[in-house]
Design an enzyme around this catalytic site. Structure first.
Site, PDB file in Angstrom:
ATOM      1  N   HIS A 102      51.147  11.632  66.775  1.00  0.00           N
ATOM      2  CA  HIS A 102      50.928  10.613  65.597  1.00  0.00           C
ATOM      3  C   HIS A 102      52.220  10.445  64.802  1.00  0.00           C
ATOM      4  CE1 HIS A 102      50.944  14.741  63.426  1.00  0.00           C
ATOM      5  NE2 HIS A 102      50.959  13.795  62.326  1.00  0.00           N
TER       6      HIS A 102
ATOM      7  N   ASN B 154      57.557  13.018  63.530  1.00  0.00           N
ATOM      8  CA  ASN B 154      57.940  14.648  63.233  1.00  0.00           C
ATOM      9  C   ASN B 154      57.483  14.927  64.692  1.00  0.00           C
ATOM     10  OD1 ASN B 154      59.295  14.565  61.058  1.00  0.00           O
ATOM     11  ND2 ASN B 154      57.479  14.974  59.793  1.00  0.00           N
TER      12      ASN B 154
ATOM     13  N   HIS C 202      48.440  16.858  67.484  1.00  0.00           N
ATOM     14  CA  HIS C 202      48.043  15.384  68.179  1.00  0.00           C
ATOM     15  C   HIS C 202      49.255  14.554  67.844  1.00  0.00           C
ATOM     16  CE1 HIS C 202      44.351  12.864  68.241  1.00  0.00           C
ATOM     17  NE2 HIS C 202      45.452  11.728  68.037  1.00  0.00           N
TER      18      HIS C 202
ATOM     19  N   HIS D 146      44.396  15.174  72.201  1.00  0.00           N
ATOM     20  CA  HIS D 146      44.877  16.105  71.235  1.00  0.00           C
ATOM     21  C   HIS D 146      46.249  16.390  70.997  1.00  0.00           C
ATOM     22  CE1 HIS D 146      44.287  19.779  68.895  1.00  0.00           C
ATOM     23  NE2 HIS D 146      45.104  20.724  69.662  1.00  0.00           N
TER      24      HIS D 146
ATOM     25  N   GLN E 252      53.841   9.057  60.889  1.00  0.00           N
ATOM     26  CA  GLN E 252      53.384   8.509  59.513  1.00  0.00           C
ATOM     27  C   GLN E 252      54.478   7.259  58.670  1.00  0.00           C
ATOM     28  OE1 GLN E 252      52.921  12.232  56.819  1.00  0.00           O
ATOM     29  NE2 GLN E 252      53.801  13.126  58.595  1.00  0.00           N
TER      30      GLN E 252
END
Length: 381
Positions: A213, A200, A211, A160, A215
């Site tokens: 991640h 970011n 979480h 998470h 892009q």
């Protein structure tokens, strides 16, 4: 009306493929037709079978519109569907975690690394530009066109909370392989001119999901930053990147050097923390980086990120921007490079972009590049 969204994969492409470093890619789809890719670690403990997405599927948002700023020549995207995207949900409703009985998230199965089409993209879902720009409201000064292209979410881990810095070297290598694979695929979309990979990190940057991640944006134009870079290459010479790297390697701003990569604080750094990381040979994008370069990067990149966090002993907000050459232009001159920037200018202070920077793009720096490099060298492992 629902837009037709083409599948960018080849019809004969297998559902399961073995990539470099033993990474396995598995193609799948979400209930509304969006593509989903699982990238399994070489030492994965996951089973071959992946669950299907059985959620009720609603219509996808229409493709956003871009408007042309006639005074600057830039395209501005209006993706109003993004207003309703998730904002700091609790752990049990994390939309990037594997689905559970109580959490109808975006990813139906357990995973190591997962990549899927963004539900509320800035570009797409239409991948074709259509008839091109036309006059909005009938006025030639007000041109607009569909924001054709594609946006994808890259989930580094099923956990998470975290970031790229919290990954193991093996997992970092899997993510890098996913970046290379998606760069290859997205570059084949006819309307895409540039593929941009970024992460970011931190609420101070505006992150809405904790979480871990990143892009991928596939733009239907070459971005203003890259156009400016291409102008510099035309002015200074096609070997500009090579000369900059050679000069920085002889100076006081190098933070890390490995067999294939070199990282330094740039001579004219704008941000309190700014690091560049470049391959020593010319590589236009991740797709053309060698296996050895990708292996070396997995370790070097983690060392840099951990050093940035050690500066103040707590996680540092940043934007990790991987600049790649345009899909069809300047491939021999624009080099793949990381530009990592942070507004953190002390343990408890941030640099805000005020009048000069925000309005005039005329930067006033708070910290000398040499001092930042010295401090980073002192804490890098």
């Amino acid at each position: 009306m629902t837009e037709h969204v083409p599948d960018i994969g080849r019809p004969d492409e297998p559902a399961v493929s073995v990539l470099q470093a033993g990474v396995v890619r598995r193609r799948s789809r979400l209930a509304d037709g969006r593509e989903l890719f699982y990238f399994d670690d070489p030492d994965t403990t996951l089973p071959d079978h992946r669950a299907q997405d059985l959620r009720a599927s609603g219509p996808r948002p229409p493709t956003a519109t871009m408007r042309h700023d006639v005074l600057t020549g830039e395209w501005i995207t209006f993706a109003t569907a993004r207003q309703n995207r998730a904002f700091m949900p609790p752990a049990d409703q994390d939309p990037l975690a594997p689905q559970s009985a109580t959490n109808p998230s975006e990813i139906p199965s357990r995973y190591d690394v997962a990549v899927f089409e963004n539900k509320s993209p800035a570009f797409g879902p239409a991948a074709e530009a259509g008839a091109g720009a036309h006059a909005g409201d009938g006025d030639p000064l007000f041109r607009e066109r569909p924001a054709a292209g594609r946006c994808e979410v890259v989930c580094f881990s099923p956990e998470h909370e975290g970031s790229f810095a919290s990954l193991s070297p093996t997992r970092a290598r899997t993510v890098i392989e996913a970046w290379a694979d998606r760069t290859t695929a997205l570059s084949q979309i006819p309307s895409v001119e540039q593929v941009f990979i970024f992460e970011n990190r931190g609420a101070e940057i505006g992150v809405t999901l904790p979480h871990p991640h990143g892009q991928i944006y596939s733009y239907p134009f070459i971005t203003p930053r890259t156009r400016s870079l291409m102008t510099a290459l035309e002015r200074e010479g096609p070997d500009l990147f090579e000369r900059v790297i050679d000069a920085e390697r002889r100076g006081p701003r190098v933070v890390l050097e490995t067999e294939h990569w070199v990282s330094f604080v740039p001579y004219a750094a704008r941000w309190p923390i700014e690091l560049h990381l470049l391959p020593k040979r010319h590589v236009p994008d991740f797709a053309l980086a060698s296996a050895a370069e990708r292996d070396d990067l997995a370790v070097a990149y983690l060392r840099i990120l951990k050093a940035v966090d050690r500066l103040y002993g707590t996680p540092t907000p940043y934007i990790a921007a991987w600049h790649q050459a345009p899909v069809r232009k300047a491939r021999d001159t624009v080099r793949l490079h990381l530009q990592l920037t942070s507004p953190r200018r002390s343990a408890d202070k941030l640099k805000y972009l005020a009048g000069s920077e925000a309005a005039m793009n005329a930067w006033v720096a708070d910290v000398s590049p040499e001092e930042t490099a010295r401090r980073l060298r002192a804490v890098i492992d």
